[in-house]
Design an enzyme around this catalytic site. Structure first.
Site, PDB file in Angstrom:
ATOM      1  N   LYS A 121       4.723  -3.921  -6.276  1.00 22.19           N
ATOM      2  CA  LYS A 121       6.164  -3.787  -6.463  1.00 22.19           C
ATOM      3  C   LYS A 121       6.930  -3.965  -5.159  1.00 22.19           C
ATOM      4  CE  LYS A 121       9.806  -2.571  -8.866  1.00 22.19           C
ATOM      5  NZ  LYS A 121      10.301  -3.612  -9.788  1.00 22.19           N
TER       6      LYS A 121
ATOM      7  N   CYS B 162       0.837  -1.186   0.000  1.00 30.77           N
ATOM      8  CA  CYS B 162       0.000   0.000   0.000  1.00 30.77           C
ATOM      9  C   CYS B 162       0.882   1.251   0.000  1.00 30.77           C
ATOM     10  CB  CYS B 162      -0.934   0.090   1.195  1.00 30.77           C
ATOM     11  SG  CYS B 162      -1.888  -1.385   1.490  1.00 30.77           S
TER      12      CYS B 162
ATOM     13  N   TRP C  81      -3.045  -2.652  -1.543  1.00 32.72           N
ATOM     14  CA  TRP C  81      -2.786  -4.024  -1.959  1.00 32.72           C
ATOM     15  C   TRP C  81      -3.358  -4.888  -0.841  1.00 32.72           C
ATOM     16  CZ3 TRP C  81       0.084  -8.253  -0.084  1.00 32.72           C
ATOM     17  CH2 TRP C  81       0.285  -9.283  -1.015  1.00 32.72           C
TER      18      TRP C  81
ATOM     19  N   GLU D 283       4.674 -14.004 -14.093  1.00 34.50           N
ATOM     20  CA  GLU D 283       4.085 -12.864 -13.384  1.00 34.50           C
ATOM     21  C   GLU D 283       3.412 -11.851 -14.312  1.00 34.50           C
ATOM     22  OE1 GLU D 283       6.592 -10.172 -11.010  1.00 34.50           O
ATOM     23  OE2 GLU D 283       8.268 -10.712 -12.288  1.00 34.50           O
TER      24      GLU D 283
ATOM     25  N   GLU E 250      14.617 -17.118 -13.267  1.00 39.27           N
ATOM     26  CA  GLU E 250      14.220 -15.721 -13.434  1.00 39.27           C
ATOM     27  C   GLU E 250      13.351 -15.571 -14.685  1.00 39.27           C
ATOM     28  OE1 GLU E 250      14.027 -13.203 -11.735  1.00 39.27           O
ATOM     29  OE2 GLU E 250      13.956 -11.505 -13.104  1.00 39.27           O
TER      30      GLU E 250
ATOM     31  N   ARG F 191       2.952   0.117  -5.436  1.00 36.17           N
ATOM     32  CA  ARG F 191       2.867  -0.490  -4.099  1.00 36.17           C
ATOM     33  C   ARG F 191       1.555  -1.247  -3.895  1.00 36.17           C
ATOM     34  NH1 ARG F 191       6.692   1.840  -0.704  1.00 36.17           N
ATOM     35  NH2 ARG F 191       5.594   1.039   1.098  1.00 36.17           N
TER      36      ARG F 191
ATOM     37  N   HIS G  67      14.300 -36.931 -14.650  1.00 41.27           N
ATOM     38  CA  HIS G  67      13.881 -37.452 -13.347  1.00 41.27           C
ATOM     39  C   HIS G  67      12.425 -37.109 -13.042  1.00 41.27           C
ATOM     40  CE1 HIS G  67      17.934 -38.770 -12.585  1.00 41.27           C
ATOM     41  NE2 HIS G  67      18.376 -37.568 -12.925  1.00 41.27           N
TER      42      HIS G  67
ATOM     43  N   ASN H 144      -0.444   1.588   6.112  1.00 43.55           N
ATOM     44  CA  ASN H 144       0.326   0.617   5.325  1.00 43.55           C
ATOM     45  C   ASN H 144       0.992  -0.321   6.325  1.00 43.55           C
ATOM     46  OD1 ASN H 144       2.063  -0.733   3.555  1.00 43.55           O
ATOM     47  ND2 ASN H 144       3.641   0.841   3.783  1.00 43.55           N
ATOM     48  N   GLY H 145       0.814  -1.627   6.151  1.00 44.48           N
ATOM     49  CA  GLY H 145       1.425  -2.589   7.073  1.00 44.48           C
ATOM     50  C   GLY H 145       0.404  -3.631   7.476  1.00 44.48           C
TER      51      GLY H 145
ATOM     52  N   LYS I  43       9.515 -14.249 -14.679  1.00 44.04           N
ATOM     53  CA  LYS I  43       9.086 -13.101 -15.491  1.00 44.04           C
ATOM     54  C   LYS I  43       7.868 -13.466 -16.322  1.00 44.04           C
ATOM     55  CE  LYS I  43      10.743 -10.721 -14.021  1.00 44.04           C
ATOM     56  NZ  LYS I  43      11.649 -10.294 -12.994  1.00 44.04           N
TER      57      LYS I  43
HETATM   58  O1  M6R Z   1      12.401  -5.042  -3.649  1.00 42.68           O
HETATM   59  P1  M6R Z   1      12.913  -6.456  -3.598  1.00 42.68           P
HETATM   60  O2  M6R Z   1      13.975  -6.729  -4.575  1.00 42.68           O
HETATM   61  O3  M6R Z   1      13.303  -6.884  -2.209  1.00 42.68           O
HETATM   62  O4  M6R Z   1      11.662  -7.351  -4.015  1.00 42.68           O
HETATM   63  C1  M6R Z   1      11.712  -8.757  -3.918  1.00 42.68           C
HETATM   64  C2  M6R Z   1      10.656  -9.391  -4.799  1.00 42.68           C
HETATM   65  O5  M6R Z   1       9.376  -9.042  -4.370  1.00 42.68           O
HETATM   66  C3  M6R Z   1      10.823  -8.966  -6.265  1.00 42.68           C
HETATM   67  O6  M6R Z   1      12.109  -9.243  -6.717  1.00 42.68           O
HETATM   68  C4  M6R Z   1       9.809  -9.689  -7.169  1.00 42.68           C
HETATM   69  O7  M6R Z   1      10.045 -11.060  -7.176  1.00 42.68           O
HETATM   70  C5  M6R Z   1       9.925  -9.091  -8.566  1.00 42.68           C
HETATM   71  N1  M6R Z   1       9.050  -7.969  -8.685  1.00 42.68           N
HETATM   72  C6  M6R Z   1       9.631 -10.060  -9.638  1.00 42.68           C
HETATM   73  O8  M6R Z   1       9.817  -9.486 -10.892  1.00 42.68           O
END
Ligand code: M6R
Length: 608
Positions: free
Chosen positions: A603, A2, A74, A489, A482, A27, A505, A99-100, A486
């Site tokens: 994010k 948030c 969020w 997501e 990775e 956020r 396996h 926020n929290g 990507k």
């Molecule tokens: O801000 P951070 O790098 O600590 O965030 C960690 C993850 O939430 C972040 O890397 C997330 O997996 C990515 N947005 C994926 O693309």
């Protein structure tokens, strides 16, 4: 997660609050709301969905006010809905944004119900408004009420409060969630992130855990956890418009992919000299501390964790140090044994990821030699709480999917591997070789970005599938992970990554013509073995898309062999990441998803 924002001014603040919310949508973006003080009443507007819908409502209703708070959400407790959107209010007197997470919310809600308060949302946040009202109704001042409320709350919070009885002040409180004050011209502001108010000021004060503060159009006061007036340092940060606009690109993610040559240059710039890494680039005294490091522990989440997995290989081969890696969310719960002279490394784009921060705080109670963070945000909690740090200097990353943050983390981690080796007098020739290769990285990335034309040919073939497999071996397995992250997501295609040798396996059972297999095949000592693994896929009718060195030859029945530019093997993980980012982006574009703000995500993950 948030985003919260507050403003006390001599001018109308509705527009600036909504503009600030737009900049914090990374956020969270499932609902938004605003509370504006209008002397005798509070204008309270909430909408389900993105900030744009709140903005539309504001344009229709045109509420005027010089004092207000706003929020983009969020969802954690309670589904995305107008009722669960902030600000929450109590008795049309106290309006709050939060926020929290309040961990003991069930107990506190039950108590407040016995005191006659009824709840209109499923959130943990609403109780904060009622608790404040409860203490105000007993004759306490708003500041005292905030301290009394804080005593009851377990968990993380950044809170901003408007009291209908006070048309001059906004009250703030922070504990484990970021909150800062901005010093504007004839106005004072508060927000979760400097980005939100960076167009209005370049002077910020970061509140500390336990702080309570008050802002008005004329000034601000901060009280520490003991209710004593406190002075806090003013930090200057210049946030340019350019850094937070899409420019000629359709999405922030696209812009951030194409910014990588410059971003990597910024990471390396001023940190290498001649043919070696410079001393103390992780902070004064870091080169001396590195002499004593015998073991490394990495904690991070998501993409940042993948960067750590690549770096573990570098720490072993360049710095000759063993490395243990943990998901930050798991680390504290496995009773980690800490060997003497261990260095704890956290990796994070935002520097505010709650799991990573909690892991750092936990580790600080253990016998680590020192703590170090690789982070993109110099003012973040991780940066402030770690003994040593290096900033990736990637510039703001707005797209939820991490791109330039990842490759710059890799560049910074390589600098760390080299620094550890230098402090321990190891591998001078290797260091020179890598530094030379690093200097040409921006150009190699520029060349790699030209791969887009080839990606445009294969993207439609993947966009119409429901699943995908990513394969890599050794240092390329985390890159395959990775790539899979990507794709899933932003395109919502189910994707998994495997070390190619593991296929037989189990996962080989999944291979048929509907399972695209994306493989990373650079020139390496295990290239032949990888090619054999890919033959197994081919023999079972799988469609292969292989990113490889021109020296690798394969006869594919279907799919495509895509040649990658040459670069030093140790740096190839950075280069091979680029086509996977472009592929995910182009596939998501074809599938029409919300690329910068994919569903259910945010994010900055500031909840555990
Ligand atoms: O801000 P951070 O790098 O600590 O965030 C960690 C993850 O939430 C972040 O890397 C997330 O997996 C990515 N947005 C994926 O693309």
């Amino acid at each position: 997660m948030c985003g919260i924002i507050a403003a006390a001014s001599n001018r109308n603040v509705g527009k600036l609050l909504v503009q600030g919310l737009h900049k914090m949508e990374y956020r969270g973006y499932d609902s938004a709301g605003i509370a504006l003080h209008q002397n005798k009443q509070i204008a309270h507007l909430r909408t389900l969905g993105k900030v744009k819908l709140l903005e539309d409502k504001m344009i229709q209703e045109k509420p005027k006010s010089k004092l207000g708070i706003a929020h983009t959400r969020w969802a954690t407790h309670g589904e995305p809905s107008e009722e669960n959107a902030h600000p929450h209010q109590s008795k049309d007197r106290v309006y709050i944004v939060h926020n929290g997470i309040i961990e003991n919310y069930i107990e506190l809600k039950d108590y407040l119900k016995t005191e006659g308060y009824s709840f209109t949302s499923q959130t943990d946040s609403e109780l904060i408004a009622h608790m404040l009202d409860f203490f105000l109704s007993k004759g306490n001042s708003i500041i005292d009420s905030m301290y009394l409320t804080k005593e009851k709350l377990d968990g993380a919070y950044a809170i901003a409060v408007v009291d209908k009885e006070d048309n001059s002040n906004i009250v703030l409180a922070r504990n484990k969630s970021p909150l800062l004050i901005g010093i504007g011209t004839d106005e004072f502001l508060a927000a979760s992130d400097p980005l939100a108010i960076g167009q209005l000021t370049n002077e910020f004060i970061f509140l500390e855990d336990g702080d309570v503060a008050q802002i008005s159009a004329e000034g601000f006061t901060i009280y520490d956890s003991n209710k004593k007036e406190a002075s806090r340092e003013i930090t200057k940060i210049d946030i340019s418009d350019q850094a937070i606009s899409k420019g000629k690109f359709k999405h922030f993610m696209e812009k951030e992919i194409y910014e990588q040559p410059q971003a990597i240059l910024n990471t390396i710039d001023g940190r290498v000299g001649g043919d070696d890494v410079l001393d103390n680039i992780f902070g004064l005294g870091s080169s001396d501390i590195f002499k004593n490091v015998k073991r490394i522990q990495v904690v991070a989440c998501g993409t940042s964790l993948h960067a750590g997995r690549v770096a573990a290989n570098w720490f072993s081969s360049i710095s000759e140090l063993p490395t243990q890696i943990d998901y930050a969310s798991e680390y504290r719960y496995r009773n980690p044994h800490v060997d003497e002279d261990s260095l704890l490394i956290t990796i994070s784009q935002s520097g505010e990821t709650a799991d990573t921060l909690a892991a750092l705080r936990y580790a600080k109670e253990k016998n680590y030699l020192s703590t170090l963070t690789i982070c993109n945000v110099p003012t973040s909690s991780l940066a402030r709480e770690s003994d040593y740090s290096i900033f990736t200097n990637a510039g703001p990353e707005i797209g939820v999917a991490s791109t330039k943050a990842f490759t710059t983390q890799l560049a910074a981690l390589m600098l760390l591997a080299l620094s550890l080796a230098k402090s321990r007098n190891m591998n001078p020739k290797l260091r020179t070789r890598v530094i030379t290769a690093m200097r040409s990285l921006p150009d190699t990335i520029e060349e790699t970005l030209k791969i887009k034309d080839t990606i445009l040919e294969i993207a439609p073939e993947i966009a119409n599938k429901d699943n995908a497999l990513f394969l890599g071996r050794g240092i390329f397995y985390p890159i395959a992970k990775e790539g899979a992250l990507k794709l899933k997501e932003i395109s919502y295609i189910h994707a998994e990554a495997y070390p190619a040798g593991e296929l037989k396996h189990g996962p080989l059972a999944l291979i048929d013509e509907n399972m695209p297999v994306i493989a990373l095949a650079p020139e390496s000592e295990i290239a032949e073995k990888l090619v054999s693994n890919l033959e197994e896929v081919k023999a079972r009718g799988g469609t292969l898309y292989v990113f490889s060195d021109p020296s690798i030859s394969m006869d594919l029945k279907s799919g495509k062999l895509i040649n990658m530019p040459k670069c030093d093997f140790l740096l190839t993980p950075i280069i091979y990441t680029i086509p996977l980012q472009i592929l995910s982006y182009e596939v998501a574009l074809l599938r029409g998803t919300d690329i910068d703000q994919p569903r259910n995500l945010a994010k900055s993950v500031t909840v555990e």
